[in-house]
Design a protein around this motif. Structure first.
Motif, PDB file in Angstrom:
ATOM      1  N   ALA A  20       0.827  -1.210   0.000  1.00  0.00           N
ATOM      2  CA  ALA A  20       0.000   0.000   0.000  1.00  0.00           C
ATOM      3  C   ALA A  20       0.861   1.259   0.000  1.00  0.00           C
ATOM      4  O   ALA A  20       0.563   2.228  -0.719  1.00  0.00           O
ATOM      5  CB  ALA A  20      -0.928  -0.014   1.214  1.00  0.00           C
ATOM      6  N   LEU A  21       1.919   1.244   0.795  1.00  0.00           N
ATOM      7  CA  LEU A  21       2.823   2.395   0.809  1.00  0.00           C
ATOM      8  C   LEU A  21       3.485   2.586  -0.559  1.00  0.00           C
ATOM      9  O   LEU A  21       3.623   3.717  -1.034  1.00  0.00           O
ATOM     10  CB  LEU A  21       3.887   2.219   1.886  1.00  0.00           C
ATOM     11  N   GLY A  22       3.906   1.495  -1.164  1.00  0.00           N
ATOM     12  CA  GLY A  22       4.546   1.593  -2.482  1.00  0.00           C
ATOM     13  C   GLY A  22       3.592   2.097  -3.546  1.00  0.00           C
ATOM     14  O   GLY A  22       3.944   2.961  -4.353  1.00  0.00           O
ATOM     15  N   ILE A  23       2.372   1.570  -3.540  1.00  0.00           N
ATOM     16  CA  ILE A  23       1.385   2.015  -4.527  1.00  0.00           C
ATOM     17  C   ILE A  23       1.005   3.470  -4.265  1.00  0.00           C
ATOM     18  O   ILE A  23       0.870   4.273  -5.200  1.00  0.00           O
ATOM     19  CB  ILE A  23       0.158   1.086  -4.492  1.00  0.00           C
ATOM     20  N   PRO A  38       9.038   1.628  -6.188  1.00  0.00           N
ATOM     21  CA  PRO A  38       9.311   0.247  -6.628  1.00  0.00           C
ATOM     22  C   PRO A  38       9.977  -0.610  -5.546  1.00  0.00           C
ATOM     23  O   PRO A  38       9.712  -1.808  -5.443  1.00  0.00           O
ATOM     24  CB  PRO A  38      10.238   0.416  -7.825  1.00  0.00           C
ATOM     25  N   ARG A  39      10.804   0.007  -4.724  1.00  0.00           N
ATOM     26  CA  ARG A  39      11.458  -0.761  -3.655  1.00  0.00           C
ATOM     27  C   ARG A  39      10.449  -1.197  -2.597  1.00  0.00           C
ATOM     28  O   ARG A  39      10.536  -2.297  -2.064  1.00  0.00           O
ATOM     29  CB  ARG A  39      12.582   0.055  -3.027  1.00  0.00           C
ATOM     30  N   LEU A  40       9.506  -0.313  -2.277  1.00  0.00           N
ATOM     31  CA  LEU A  40       8.476  -0.689  -1.304  1.00  0.00           C
ATOM     32  C   LEU A  40       7.601  -1.817  -1.857  1.00  0.00           C
ATOM     33  O   LEU A  40       7.245  -2.752  -1.136  1.00  0.00           O
ATOM     34  CB  LEU A  40       7.616   0.523  -0.948  1.00  0.00           C
ATOM     35  N   ILE A  41       7.247  -1.714  -3.117  1.00  0.00           N
ATOM     36  CA  ILE A  41       6.422  -2.769  -3.729  1.00  0.00           C
ATOM     37  C   ILE A  41       7.191  -4.089  -3.775  1.00  0.00           C
ATOM     38  O   ILE A  41       6.636  -5.152  -3.458  1.00  0.00           O
ATOM     39  CB  ILE A  41       5.960  -2.329  -5.133  1.00  0.00           C
ATOM     40  N   THR A  42       8.457  -4.039  -4.130  1.00  0.00           N
ATOM     41  CA  THR A  42       9.270  -5.257  -4.147  1.00  0.00           C
ATOM     42  C   THR A  42       9.393  -5.851  -2.749  1.00  0.00           C
ATOM     43  O   THR A  42       9.273  -7.072  -2.568  1.00  0.00           O
ATOM     44  CB  THR A  42      10.672  -4.948  -4.719  1.00  0.00           C
TER      45      THR A  42
END
Length: 106
Positions: free
Chosen positions: A36-39, A52-56
């Motif tokens: 959620a933070l990454g998006i 992208p790093r948060l999503i990964t």
């Protein structure tokens, strides 16, 4: 000599299931929060590197959660000297590692 009664066995298994359920819940919540933070960072147009790093990291947490469940179950079974289920956990971990290594490819 230990005597295992029918009353103790379900309570022991319920405690193991409770620990494993908590582990899955915490892992899922951490993964969902990271995703959620990454998006959110991506939608707000913030840092192009952070999103992208948060999503990964969220996806890795999501993938690692069931593996951690197997590891935790194995530790619990070894601690309880339940060698049959500990062996099953080792077999599952070996299957996961084999799958990862074979799926790595060139």
């Amino acid at each position: 000599m230990t005597v295992e009664t029918h009353h103790e066995t379900p309570a022991k298994h319920e405690a193991i299931e409770l620990v494993l359920a908590r582990l899955l819940r915490i892992g899922s919540l951490v993964a969902a929060a990271l995703l959620a933070l990454g998006i959110g960072a991506m939608l707000l147009g913030g840092h192009a590197v952070v999103a992208p790093r948060l999503i990964t990291a969220g996806l890795l947490a999501l993938l690692a959660t069931p593996v951690m469940r197997v590891v935790a179950a194995g530790v619990i079974f070894v601690r309880d000297r339940d060698w049959r289920f500990a062996f099953f956990c080792v077999v599952v971990l070996c299957a996961i590692v084999t799958g990862i290594l074979l799926g790595h490819g060139d």
